[in-house]
Design a protein around this motif. Structure first.
Motif, PDB file in Angstrom:
ATOM      1  N   LYS A 107       0.853  -1.190   0.000  1.00 47.85           N
ATOM      2  CA  LYS A 107       0.000   0.000   0.000  1.00 47.85           C
ATOM      3  C   LYS A 107       0.889   1.240   0.000  1.00 47.85           C
ATOM      4  O   LYS A 107       1.807   1.353   0.817  1.00 47.85           O
ATOM      5  CB  LYS A 107      -0.885   0.009   1.247  1.00 47.85           C
ATOM      6  CG  LYS A 107      -1.783   1.220   1.337  1.00 47.85           C
ATOM      7  CD  LYS A 107      -2.590   1.216   2.610  1.00 47.85           C
ATOM      8  CE  LYS A 107      -3.397   2.502   2.714  1.00 47.85           C
ATOM      9  NZ  LYS A 107      -4.044   2.612   4.013  1.00 47.85           N
ATOM     10  N   ALA A 108       0.607   2.168  -0.910  1.00 54.05           N
ATOM     11  CA  ALA A 108       1.334   3.440  -0.935  1.00 54.05           C
ATOM     12  C   ALA A 108       0.807   4.321   0.192  1.00 54.05           C
ATOM     13  O   ALA A 108      -0.394   4.529   0.308  1.00 54.05           O
ATOM     14  CB  ALA A 108       1.148   4.135  -2.275  1.00 54.05           C
ATOM     15  N   GLU A 109       1.705   4.780   1.051  1.00 55.74           N
ATOM     16  CA  GLU A 109       1.314   5.695   2.124  1.00 55.74           C
ATOM     17  C   GLU A 109       1.461   7.147   1.676  1.00 55.74           C
ATOM     18  O   GLU A 109       0.609   7.970   1.972  1.00 55.74           O
ATOM     19  CB  GLU A 109       2.142   5.422   3.379  1.00 55.74           C
ATOM     20  CG  GLU A 109       1.830   4.082   3.978  1.00 55.74           C
ATOM     21  CD  GLU A 109       2.570   3.809   5.275  1.00 55.74           C
ATOM     22  OE1 GLU A 109       2.015   3.062   6.101  1.00 55.74           O
ATOM     23  OE2 GLU A 109       3.690   4.333   5.482  1.00 55.74           O
ATOM     24  N   THR A 110       2.563   7.436   0.991  1.00 57.52           N
ATOM     25  CA  THR A 110       2.770   8.757   0.390  1.00 57.52           C
ATOM     26  C   THR A 110       3.479   8.549  -0.940  1.00 57.52           C
ATOM     27  O   THR A 110       4.247   7.597  -1.100  1.00 57.52           O
ATOM     28  CB  THR A 110       3.638   9.694   1.265  1.00 57.52           C
ATOM     29  OG1 THR A 110       4.947   9.129   1.401  1.00 57.52           O
ATOM     30  CG2 THR A 110       3.032   9.901   2.646  1.00 57.52           C
ATOM     31  N   GLN A 111       3.212   9.446  -1.883  1.00 61.11           N
ATOM     32  CA  GLN A 111       3.910   9.367  -3.158  1.00 61.11           C
ATOM     33  C   GLN A 111       3.765  10.676  -3.910  1.00 61.11           C
ATOM     34  O   GLN A 111       2.691  11.251  -3.977  1.00 61.11           O
ATOM     35  CB  GLN A 111       3.348   8.221  -4.010  1.00 61.11           C
ATOM     36  CG  GLN A 111       4.085   8.051  -5.321  1.00 61.11           C
ATOM     37  CD  GLN A 111       3.590   6.878  -6.137  1.00 61.11           C
ATOM     38  OE1 GLN A 111       2.919   5.994  -5.623  1.00 61.11           O
ATOM     39  NE2 GLN A 111       3.921   6.867  -7.405  1.00 61.11           N
ATOM     40  N   ASP A 112       4.893  11.148  -4.438  1.00 60.25           N
ATOM     41  CA  ASP A 112       4.889  12.254  -5.381  1.00 60.25           C
ATOM     42  C   ASP A 112       5.815  11.864  -6.527  1.00 60.25           C
ATOM     43  O   ASP A 112       6.151  10.689  -6.666  1.00 60.25           O
ATOM     44  CB  ASP A 112       5.273  13.584  -4.710  1.00 60.25           C
ATOM     45  CG  ASP A 112       6.666  13.589  -4.096  1.00 60.25           C
ATOM     46  OD1 ASP A 112       7.552  12.849  -4.579  1.00 60.25           O
ATOM     47  OD2 ASP A 112       6.896  14.353  -3.136  1.00 60.25           O
ATOM     48  N   ASN A 113       6.231  12.804  -7.331  1.00 59.35           N
ATOM     49  CA  ASN A 113       7.059  12.464  -8.498  1.00 59.35           C
ATOM     50  C   ASN A 113       8.468  12.016  -8.141  1.00 59.35           C
ATOM     51  O   ASN A 113       9.123  11.369  -8.944  1.00 59.35           O
ATOM     52  CB  ASN A 113       7.135  13.658  -9.457  1.00 59.35           C
ATOM     53  CG  ASN A 113       5.809  13.898 -10.143  1.00 59.35           C
ATOM     54  OD1 ASN A 113       5.019  12.972 -10.321  1.00 59.35           O
ATOM     55  ND2 ASN A 113       5.552  15.131 -10.520  1.00 59.35           N
ATOM     56  N   ALA A 114       8.960  12.377  -6.956  1.00 62.02           N
ATOM     57  CA  ALA A 114      10.352  12.085  -6.596  1.00 62.02           C
ATOM     58  C   ALA A 114      10.505  11.082  -5.461  1.00 62.02           C
ATOM     59  O   ALA A 114      11.531  10.425  -5.355  1.00 62.02           O
ATOM     60  CB  ALA A 114      11.067  13.381  -6.217  1.00 62.02           C
ATOM     61  N   ARG A 115       9.520  10.961  -4.589  1.00 61.67           N
ATOM     62  CA  ARG A 115       9.632  10.115  -3.401  1.00 61.67           C
ATOM     63  C   ARG A 115       8.340   9.345  -3.159  1.00 61.67           C
ATOM     64  O   ARG A 115       7.269   9.797  -3.516  1.00 61.67           O
ATOM     65  CB  ARG A 115       9.931  10.954  -2.159  1.00 61.67           C
ATOM     66  CG  ARG A 115      11.226  11.706  -2.238  1.00 61.67           C
ATOM     67  CD  ARG A 115      11.535  12.407  -0.903  1.00 61.67           C
ATOM     68  NE  ARG A 115      12.915  12.789  -0.853  1.00 61.67           N
ATOM     69  CZ  ARG A 115      13.944  11.991  -0.610  1.00 61.67           C
ATOM     70  NH1 ARG A 115      13.750  10.731  -0.371  1.00 61.67           N
ATOM     71  NH2 ARG A 115      15.185  12.442  -0.586  1.00 61.67           N
ATOM     72  N   ALA A 116       8.491   8.205  -2.507  1.00 63.30           N
ATOM     73  CA  ALA A 116       7.321   7.410  -2.134  1.00 63.30           C
ATOM     74  C   ALA A 116       7.649   6.623  -0.873  1.00 63.30           C
ATOM     75  O   ALA A 116       8.792   6.244  -0.648  1.00 63.30           O
ATOM     76  CB  ALA A 116       6.940   6.455  -3.262  1.00 63.30           C
ATOM     77  N   THR A 117       6.653   6.423  -0.049  1.00 64.35           N
ATOM     78  CA  THR A 117       6.753   5.517   1.096  1.00 64.35           C
ATOM     79  C   THR A 117       5.654   4.485   0.922  1.00 64.35           C
ATOM     80  O   THR A 117       4.481   4.830   0.824  1.00 64.35           O
ATOM     81  CB  THR A 117       6.599   6.255   2.433  1.00 64.35           C
ATOM     82  OG1 THR A 117       7.660   7.204   2.568  1.00 64.35           O
ATOM     83  CG2 THR A 117       6.636   5.285   3.604  1.00 64.35           C
ATOM     84  N   LEU A 118       6.076   3.215   0.854  1.00 63.15           N
ATOM     85  CA  LEU A 118       5.138   2.118   0.690  1.00 63.15           C
ATOM     86  C   LEU A 118       5.231   1.186   1.879  1.00 63.15           C
ATOM     87  O   LEU A 118       6.321   0.943   2.399  1.00 63.15           O
ATOM     88  CB  LEU A 118       5.452   1.331  -0.586  1.00 63.15           C
ATOM     89  CG  LEU A 118       4.937   1.925  -1.894  1.00 63.15           C
ATOM     90  CD1 LEU A 118       5.617   3.210  -2.239  1.00 63.15           C
ATOM     91  CD2 LEU A 118       5.086   0.936  -3.008  1.00 63.15           C
TER      92      LEU A 118
END
Length: 173
Positions: A107-118
Motif C-alpha cells: 500500500k502506498a502511504e505517500t507518493q509524489d514524483n520524486a519520493r514514495a513511502t510504501l
C-alpha cells in the motif's frame, strides 16, 4: 474474392493494433510505479522464502537501492573485520532471521514524483506477537525513470528500526 480477403485481413490487423497497444500499456505503467519494484522482490521472496537476498549481494543492491543507500551499505560492510557479522544481521525484507513469507500486500502511504513511502504487510505461517512487526516500510526515490529503495524500516516487538540508521550507526563505532 482475393481483394475481399485482403480487405478483411487488413481490417482484422488494424483492429488488433489497439488491443496490442493496450496489452503493452501496463509495462510502461509498472516502470513508473514504485509498487512494481517491491512486488517483483516480494514475489521472489514468497516463492523461495529467500527474503532479501538482493541486499546481500553488492551487484544486486545496485539494481534496487538508491546510489547513496547502496554506497552506505557497502561502506558499512567494508568496515566489518573478516569473519564477523555485518551491521545488518537479519533479513530486513521479512523482518526475521528465517524468512517466512506466504503472501503480502503493498500500500502506498505517500507518493509524489520524486519520493514514495510504501508499506508491505506480510503474512507468514506464524503469527507475530506484535502486529506492527508484520509491516515493512520502504522509502523510495526516483532515479531517472526508475524507482530505487532509499531505506527499509520496520519494528521488532514494537520497537522501530531503520536499515539506513543501523548502517550509519555502525560507521560511528
Amino acid at each position: 474474392m482475393l481483394t475481399r480477403r485482403f480487405a478483411l485481413a487488413l481490417l482484422a490487423a488494424a483492429s488488433a493494433l489497439p488491443a496490442a497497444a493496450l496489452a503493452q500499456a501496463p509495462a510502461k505503467t509498472n516502470a513508473t510505479d514504485p509498487a512494481a519494484v517491491l512486488t517483483r522482490l516480494y514475489k521472489a521472496a514468497a516463492k523461495d522464502n529467500a527474503g532479501g537476498a538482493f541486499v546481500n549481494n553488492a551487484k544486486e543492491r545496485g539494481k534496487y537501492l538508491s546510489t547513496s543507500f547502496a554506497a552506505l551499505w557497502s561502506k558499512a560492510e567494508a568496515k566489518v573485520p573478516d569473519g564477523e557479522i555485518g551491521p545488518i544481521d537479519f533479513d530486513p525484507v521479512s523482518n526475521s532471521q528465517d524468512p517466512d513469507i506466504k503472501s503480502f500486500a503493498i500500500k502506498a502511504e505517500t507518493q509524489d514524483n520524486a519520493r514514495a513511502t510504501l508499506a508491505v504487510a506480510l503474512i507468514g505461517s506464524q503469527r507475530r506477537k506484535v502486529a506492527a512487526d508484520s509491516v515493512i516500510r520502504y522509502d523510495l526515490v526516483r532515479d531517472g525513470a526508475a524507482w530505487r529503495i532509499d531505506d527499509i524500516r520496520g519494528s521488532v516487538e514494537g520497537q522501530p528500526w531503520s536499515v539506513r540508521q543501523m548502517l550509519e550507526a555502525s560507521l560511528k563505532n
